[in-house]
Write a protein that holds these residues in place. Structure first.
Motif, PDB file in Angstrom:
ATOM      1  N   SER A 155       2.359   1.640  -3.332  1.00  0.00           N
ATOM      2  CA  SER A 155       1.376   2.312  -4.547  1.00  0.00           C
ATOM      3  C   SER A 155       0.928   3.575  -4.024  1.00  0.00           C
ATOM      4  CB  SER A 155       0.235   1.275  -4.226  1.00  0.00           C
ATOM      5  OG  SER A 155      -1.144   1.635  -4.909  1.00  0.00           O
ATOM      6  N   THR A 156       0.786   4.027  -2.973  1.00  0.00           N
ATOM      7  CA  THR A 156       0.544   5.487  -2.581  1.00  0.00           C
ATOM      8  C   THR A 156       1.723   6.478  -2.943  1.00  0.00           C
ATOM      9  OG1 THR A 156      -0.552   4.681  -0.610  1.00  0.00           O
ATOM     10  CG2 THR A 156       0.097   6.905  -0.597  1.00  0.00           C
ATOM     11  N   SER A 206       0.914  -1.267  -0.073  1.00  0.00           N
ATOM     12  CA  SER A 206      -0.010  -0.072  -0.004  1.00  0.00           C
ATOM     13  C   SER A 206       0.804   1.040   0.072  1.00  0.00           C
ATOM     14  CB  SER A 206      -0.881   0.058   1.358  1.00  0.00           C
ATOM     15  OG  SER A 206      -1.590   1.113   1.309  1.00  0.00           O
ATOM     16  N   ALA A 229       6.318   9.314   1.677  1.00  0.00           N
ATOM     17  CA  ALA A 229       5.851   8.039   1.441  1.00  0.00           C
ATOM     18  C   ALA A 229       6.895   7.096   0.814  1.00  0.00           C
ATOM     19  CB  ALA A 229       4.670   8.052   0.060  1.00  0.00           C
ATOM     20  N   ASP A 271       1.399   6.490  -6.810  1.00  0.00           N
ATOM     21  CA  ASP A 271       0.010   7.258  -6.946  1.00  0.00           C
ATOM     22  C   ASP A 271       0.543   8.923  -6.728  1.00  0.00           C
ATOM     23  OD1 ASP A 271      -1.163   5.027  -7.792  1.00  0.00           O
ATOM     24  OD2 ASP A 271      -2.498   5.164  -5.802  1.00  0.00           O
ATOM     25  N   ASN A 272       1.216   9.035  -5.844  1.00  0.00           N
ATOM     26  CA  ASN A 272       1.575  10.450  -5.383  1.00  0.00           C
ATOM     27  C   ASN A 272       2.323  11.000  -6.482  1.00  0.00           C
ATOM     28  OD1 ASN A 272      -0.150  10.774  -3.135  1.00  0.00           O
ATOM     29  ND2 ASN A 272       1.430  10.312  -1.906  1.00  0.00           N
TER      30      ASN A 272
END
Length: 133
Positions: free
Chosen positions: A32-33, A29, A63, A36-37
């Motif tokens: 992935s975050t 996660s 992140a 995405d960011n």
């Protein structure tokens, strides 16, 4: 080994497996975050580079840092020592020690000078006199 010990052994393994699976899910996660960011930062950066770029970049950096730390923890690697901070504190400590030593030395010199002046002011000078009797 009785049935209860076997059950306890498998229950422990299940707990360990569940813990590892949860850690893997958190790590996935986080990666992935971070991705995405980073993607959003690229799109927003083109449109709002002056206003939002710094905030999104810092969130992405955070992140990625956390995801890397989680991956290192799962791999059993310990975090690196902050050598820059350790050296900086050492240099500041040495400078503070030198400053304190210099101030103490100057205070002792002033005290010695004041004592010499006081002794000179209160000293009685005896001069011999010669009588011709």
């Amino acid at each position: 080994m009785n049935a209860q010990e076997v059950t306890d052994m498998f229950a422990g393994k299940n707990r360990a497996e569940r813990t590892a699976e949860e850690a893997w899910e958190h790590l996935s996660s986080a990666w992935s975050t971070a991705g995405d960011n980073a993607g959003r930062a690229g799109r927003r950066g083109r449109r709002l580079a002056a206003r939002a770029g710094g905030r999104v970049s810092s969130a992405t950096d955070e992140a990625l840092t956390r995801a890397s730390a989680a991956a290192d923890a799962l791999a059993g690697r310990r975090p690196a020592r902050p050598w820059g901070l350790i050296v900086a504190v050492g240099v500041i400590g040495a400078a503070a020690g030198w400053a304190l030593a210099s101030a103490a030395r100057a205070a002792l010199e002033r005290q010695a000078e004041n004592e010499e002046i006081e002794l000179a002011e209160t000293a009685v000078v005896v001069t011999p006199t010669y009588d011709d009797h």
